[in-house]
Write a protein that holds these residues in place. Structure first.
Motif, PDB file in Angstrom:
ATOM      1  N   MET A   9       0.840  -1.191   0.000  1.00  0.00           N
ATOM      2  CA  MET A   9       0.000   0.000   0.000  1.00  0.00           C
ATOM      3  C   MET A   9       0.885   1.254   0.000  1.00  0.00           C
ATOM      4  N   PRO A  10       0.326   2.402  -0.382  1.00  0.00           N
ATOM      5  CA  PRO A  10       1.079   3.648  -0.251  1.00  0.00           C
ATOM      6  C   PRO A  10       1.502   3.846   1.210  1.00  0.00           C
ATOM      7  N   ASN A  11       2.685   4.364   1.414  1.00  0.00           N
ATOM      8  CA  ASN A  11       3.202   4.660   2.758  1.00  0.00           C
ATOM      9  C   ASN A  11       3.496   3.409   3.601  1.00  0.00           C
ATOM     10  N   ALA A  12       3.456   2.246   3.004  1.00  0.00           N
ATOM     11  CA  ALA A  12       3.694   1.021   3.777  1.00  0.00           C
ATOM     12  C   ALA A  12       5.141   0.923   4.238  1.00  0.00           C
ATOM     13  N   GLY A  13       6.044   1.631   3.528  1.00  0.00           N
ATOM     14  CA  GLY A  13       7.461   1.573   3.889  1.00  0.00           C
ATOM     15  C   GLY A  13       8.314   0.914   2.830  1.00  0.00           C
ATOM     16  N   LYS A  14       7.785   0.823   1.620  1.00  0.00           N
ATOM     17  CA  LYS A  14       8.506   0.159   0.519  1.00  0.00           C
ATOM     18  C   LYS A  14       9.790   0.891   0.160  1.00  0.00           C
ATOM     19  N   SER A  15       9.680   2.201  -0.065  1.00  0.00           N
ATOM     20  CA  SER A  15      10.871   2.933  -0.516  1.00  0.00           C
ATOM     21  C   SER A  15      11.924   3.034   0.579  1.00  0.00           C
ATOM     22  N   SER A  16      11.474   3.097   1.839  1.00  0.00           N
ATOM     23  CA  SER A  16      12.451   3.117   2.938  1.00  0.00           C
ATOM     24  C   SER A  16      13.263   1.827   2.926  1.00  0.00           C
ATOM     25  N   LEU A  17      12.570   0.717   2.762  1.00  0.00           N
ATOM     26  CA  LEU A  17      13.255  -0.578   2.691  1.00  0.00           C
ATOM     27  C   LEU A  17      14.152  -0.629   1.457  1.00  0.00           C
ATOM     28  N   ALA A  73       5.511   2.341  -7.006  1.00  0.00           N
ATOM     29  CA  ALA A  73       4.654   3.166  -6.152  1.00  0.00           C
ATOM     30  C   ALA A  73       3.564   2.298  -5.541  1.00  0.00           C
ATOM     31  N   GLY A  74       3.000   2.788  -4.439  1.00  0.00           N
ATOM     32  CA  GLY A  74       1.986   2.028  -3.712  1.00  0.00           C
ATOM     33  C   GLY A  74       0.745   1.757  -4.543  1.00  0.00           C
ATOM     34  N   LEU A  75       0.137   0.614  -4.279  1.00  0.00           N
ATOM     35  CA  LEU A  75      -1.086   0.244  -4.980  1.00  0.00           C
ATOM     36  C   LEU A  75      -2.270   0.580  -4.097  1.00  0.00           C
ATOM     37  N   ALA A 105       2.923  -2.447   9.757  1.00  0.00           N
ATOM     38  CA  ALA A 105       2.484  -2.987  11.045  1.00  0.00           C
ATOM     39  C   ALA A 105       3.011  -2.101  12.171  1.00  0.00           C
ATOM     40  N   HIS A 106       3.632  -0.966  11.811  1.00  0.00           N
ATOM     41  CA  HIS A 106       4.093  -0.048  12.869  1.00  0.00           C
ATOM     42  C   HIS A 106       2.962   0.923  13.204  1.00  0.00           C
ATOM     43  N   HIS A 107       3.072   1.544  14.383  1.00  0.00           N
ATOM     44  CA  HIS A 107       1.955   2.361  14.858  1.00  0.00           C
ATOM     45  C   HIS A 107       2.322   3.825  15.006  1.00  0.00           C
ATOM     46  N   ASP A 108       3.230   4.305  14.165  1.00  0.00           N
ATOM     47  CA  ASP A 108       3.626   5.709  14.253  1.00  0.00           C
ATOM     48  C   ASP A 108       2.511   6.592  13.681  1.00  0.00           C
ATOM     49  N   ASP A 109       1.854   7.363  14.586  1.00  0.00           N
ATOM     50  CA  ASP A 109       0.714   8.193  14.175  1.00  0.00           C
ATOM     51  C   ASP A 109       1.100   9.305  13.203  1.00  0.00           C
ATOM     52  N   ASN A 110       2.405   9.604  13.157  1.00  0.00           N
ATOM     53  CA  ASN A 110       2.832  10.665  12.242  1.00  0.00           C
ATOM     54  C   ASN A 110       2.824  10.216  10.787  1.00  0.00           C
ATOM     55  N   VAL A 111       2.726   8.923  10.584  1.00  0.00           N
ATOM     56  CA  VAL A 111       2.711   8.415   9.210  1.00  0.00           C
ATOM     57  C   VAL A 111       1.264   8.118   8.814  1.00  0.00           C
ATOM     58  N   ILE A 112       0.812   8.818   7.784  1.00  0.00           N
ATOM     59  CA  ILE A 112      -0.579   8.682   7.343  1.00  0.00           C
ATOM     60  C   ILE A 112      -0.812   7.308   6.725  1.00  0.00           C
ATOM     61  N   ALA A 205       6.662  -7.627   7.259  1.00  0.00           N
ATOM     62  CA  ALA A 205       5.893  -6.815   8.196  1.00  0.00           C
ATOM     63  C   ALA A 205       6.783  -5.654   8.625  1.00  0.00           C
ATOM     64  N   ASN A 206       6.354  -4.439   8.294  1.00  0.00           N
ATOM     65  CA  ASN A 206       7.129  -3.255   8.665  1.00  0.00           C
ATOM     66  C   ASN A 206       6.727  -2.860  10.085  1.00  0.00           C
ATOM     67  N   VAL A 207       7.502  -3.347  11.061  1.00  0.00           N
ATOM     68  CA  VAL A 207       7.128  -3.228  12.470  1.00  0.00           C
ATOM     69  C   VAL A 207       7.752  -2.008  13.142  1.00  0.00           C
ATOM     70  N   VAL A 232      10.648  -6.402   9.897  1.00  0.00           N
ATOM     71  CA  VAL A 232      11.728  -5.455   9.686  1.00  0.00           C
ATOM     72  C   VAL A 232      11.185  -4.078  10.027  1.00  0.00           C
ATOM     73  N   SER A 233      12.034  -3.163  10.535  1.00  0.00           N
ATOM     74  CA  SER A 233      11.597  -1.771  10.597  1.00  0.00           C
ATOM     75  C   SER A 233      12.264  -1.065   9.425  1.00  0.00           C
ATOM     76  N   SER A 234      11.462  -0.722   8.439  1.00  0.00           N
ATOM     77  CA  SER A 234      12.017  -0.093   7.235  1.00  0.00           C
ATOM     78  C   SER A 234      12.741   1.197   7.562  1.00  0.00           C
ATOM     79  N   ARG A 235      12.124   1.998   8.466  1.00  0.00           N
ATOM     80  CA  ARG A 235      12.743   3.283   8.772  1.00  0.00           C
ATOM     81  C   ARG A 235      14.082   3.080   9.465  1.00  0.00           C
ATOM     82  N   LEU A 236      14.100   2.171  10.430  1.00  0.00           N
ATOM     83  CA  LEU A 236      15.338   1.893  11.145  1.00  0.00           C
ATOM     84  C   LEU A 236      16.424   1.406  10.181  1.00  0.00           C
TER      85      LEU A 236
HETATM   86  N1  LIG Z   1       7.853   4.998  12.330  1.00  0.00           N
HETATM   87  C1  LIG Z   1       8.111   4.411  11.175  1.00  0.00           C
HETATM   88  N2  LIG Z   1       7.900   5.110  10.058  1.00  0.00           N
HETATM   89  C2  LIG Z   1       8.166   4.495   8.869  1.00  0.00           C
HETATM   90  C3  LIG Z   1       8.634   3.165   8.810  1.00  0.00           C
HETATM   91  N3  LIG Z   1       8.805   2.833   7.517  1.00  0.00           N
HETATM   92  C4  LIG Z   1       8.460   3.920   6.805  1.00  0.00           C
HETATM   93  N4  LIG Z   1       8.084   4.925   7.625  1.00  0.00           N
HETATM   94  C5  LIG Z   1       7.678   6.274   7.213  1.00  0.00           C
HETATM   95  O1  LIG Z   1       6.518   6.155   6.415  1.00  0.00           O
HETATM   96  C6  LIG Z   1       6.553   7.113   5.367  1.00  0.00           C
HETATM   97  C7  LIG Z   1       6.371   6.401   4.044  1.00  0.00           C
HETATM   98  O2  LIG Z   1       7.449   5.511   3.835  1.00  0.00           O
HETATM   99  P1  LIG Z   1       7.899   5.061   2.373  1.00  0.00           P
HETATM  100  O3  LIG Z   1       9.008   4.099   2.535  1.00  0.00           O
HETATM  101  O4  LIG Z   1       8.136   6.231   1.512  1.00  0.00           O
HETATM  102  O5  LIG Z   1       6.572   4.320   1.901  1.00  0.00           O
HETATM  103  P2  LIG Z   1       6.209   3.720   0.479  1.00  0.00           P
HETATM  104  O6  LIG Z   1       5.597   2.403   0.737  1.00  0.00           O
HETATM  105  O7  LIG Z   1       7.374   3.746  -0.428  1.00  0.00           O
HETATM  106  O8  LIG Z   1       5.099   4.731  -0.027  1.00  0.00           O
HETATM  107  P3  LIG Z   1       4.619   5.028  -1.547  1.00  0.00           P
HETATM  108  O9  LIG Z   1       5.814   5.094  -2.409  1.00  0.00           O
HETATM  109  O10 LIG Z   1       3.885   6.298  -1.432  1.00  0.00           O
HETATM  110  O11 LIG Z   1       3.722   3.906  -1.912  1.00  0.00           O
HETATM  111  C8  LIG Z   1       7.886   7.830   5.474  1.00  0.00           C
HETATM  112  O12 LIG Z   1       7.674   9.026   6.183  1.00  0.00           O
HETATM  113  C9  LIG Z   1       8.722   6.894   6.306  1.00  0.00           C
HETATM  114  O13 LIG Z   1       9.722   7.558   7.046  1.00  0.00           O
HETATM  115  C10 LIG Z   1       8.851   2.466  10.031  1.00  0.00           C
HETATM  116  O14 LIG Z   1       9.289   1.314  10.061  1.00  0.00           O
HETATM  117  N5  LIG Z   1       8.551   3.142  11.182  1.00  0.00           N
END
Ligand SMILES: Nc1nc2c(ncn2[C@@H]2O[C@H](COP(=O)(O)OP(=O)(O)OP(=O)(O)O)[C@@H](O)[C@H]2O)c(=O)[nH]1
Ligand SMILES: [Mg+2]
Length: 360
Positions: A9-17, A73-75, A105-112, A205-207, A232-236
């Motif tokens: 999905m969009p914002n799931a954390g794909k590009s971070s990973l 990009a997210g589906l 699967a993470h619960h960061d409210d700042n991420v829509i 699972a992006n935890v 995995v935590s994509s952001r981490l």
């Molecule tokens: N707290 C937290 N935030 C995350 C994590 N992974 C991604 N994010 C945040 O979520 C937002 C979207 O992450 P992306 O990796 O760009 O998501 P995406 O799946 O590529 O999104 P699209 O390309 O729009 O489909 C960014 O602000 C990231 O920093 C995570 O593991 N924990």
């Protein structure tokens, strides 16, 4: 080389990973590509066994086999109808060998979250539905073409047409293409369609940071499909990939983890296909790792190395990596009689070191 498409999905954390993975790839000493699209990361698959072999035979350097990751990009629901340009994105990953399905699967409210709430079960279903619709559309298109050839009585076309009808029926009732066996008379049917739902899937699972268990809702879903899952935590991982190795290890230890989440993803993605590793290595030459579907022969292995080597195949010298290391090199192995001469039908084993003799 194996190719993996990243969906979710969009914002799931794909590009971070993806960024974490491409950072890992950029650091690889032997980068076999000169140009690469911005959404493609090439990651080396490291293997301790090859390091030992390279040192034993006095190789000049090591060239790792690689995995290629494709970020799209997210589906969103309706992607198959062109919603969010999803169709175009899906076309980009038709040629991959496997899919990595990133689930938030993470619960960061700042991420829509596009649906307003974190619900892995519903997200996985949305993505799978889109993959099924995309396959349905291409199966129908392919069917319209094959049905004409089938009328002429061509055996492969008749078999493919029947298979496609079954495939369309399965997709319409929500079942993946992999549930329909490919007919013997049309061995190319699957390749002609390259269905997304025919590929093996790794759920990621992006935890939350510091969490490394796969949430049961994701684990159960994956298990029901016979698929694998990792956490995995994509952001981490994206943050750690910016640090040098020592700092990253220290930070990882602080968070209570040891193994790199990326290593886990690469290894699991690799495990999706039933592959064995084999090596080529010689003095003052690059030592290389390669991969092959298990159950294939020395002749197939030669084809991985080079089509000319396969064409001119005469015989192969083969030895298990451990025997080679224990013998202190090829000369020692020859003295001990453990360096074997094998023909083209020899079945390759995981960890074999092979030298193909061929006529150019
Ligand atoms: N707290 C937290 N935030 C995350 C994590 N992974 C991604 N994010 C945040 O979520 C937002 C979207 O992450 P992306 O990796 O760009 O998501 P995406 O799946 O590529 O999104 P699209 O390309 O729009 O489909 C960014 O602000 C990231 O920093 C995570 O593991 N924990
Ligand atoms: Mg993205």
């Amino acid at each position: 080389m194996m190719k993996v498409g990243i969906v979710g999905m969009p914002n799931a954390g794909k590009s971070s990973l993806f960024n974490a993975l491409s950072q890992a790839g950029a650091e690889a000493a032997n980068y076999p590509f000169t140009t690469i699209e911005p959404n493609v990361a090439v990651v080396p698959v490291r293997d301790d066994r090859l390091e030992d072999v390279a040192q034993t035979v006095g190789a000049s350097n090591i060239v790792w086999d690689t995995i290629e990751f494709h970020d799209i990009a997210g589906l969103v629901a309706g992607a198959h109808q062109g919603e969010g340009l999803g169709n175009k994105f899906l076309a980009n990953i038709r040629e991959t060998d496997a899919l990595l399905h990133v689930v938030r699967a993470h619960h960061d409210d700042n991420v829509i979250h596009p649906e307003g709430k974190v619900d892995p079960a519903s997200d996985m279903e949305t993505i799978e539905t889109e993959l099924i619709y995309a396959d349905l559309e291409s199966a129908e298109r392919r069917h319209a073409r094959v049905v004409r050839d089938a009328r002429s009585g061509d055996r492969a076309a008749v078999a493919e047409e029947a298979w496609l009808r079954e495939v369309i029926e399965a997709l319409q009732s929500g079942r993946p293409v992999r549930s329909i066996p490919v007919p013997q008379d049309a061995p190319d049917a699957a390749r002609n369609l390259s269905p997304l739902t025919g590929k093996p899937v790794l759920f990621v699972a992006n935890v939350d940071e510091g969490d490394d268990a796969v949430p049961s809702v994701v684990a159960d879903h994956a298990a029901a499909e016979g698929a694998a899952a990792v956490a995995v935590s994509s952001r981490l991982e994206a943050e750690l990939s910016e640090l040098d190795d020592e700092d990253a290890a220290a930070m990882r230890a602080d968070l209570g983890g040891s193994e790199s989440g990326l290593d886990r993803v690469v290894r699991s993605a690799f495990g999706l296909l039933d592959l064995i590793a084999f090596f080529t290595a010689g003095e003052a030459k690059p030592a290389q790792s390669w991969h092959l579907r298990s159950g294939l022969s020395a002749w197939h292995a030669a084809g991985q190395i080079h089509t000319d080597i396969q064409k001119g195949f005469v015989r192969a010298e083969v030895i298990g990596w451990k025997q080679l290391v224990e013998s202190g090199g090829y000369a020692g192995a020859r003295d001990r009689g453990v360096l074997r001469l094998e023909g083209r039908d020899y079945l390759m084993t995981d960890g074999d070191v092979i030298t193909v003799k061929f006529t150019p």
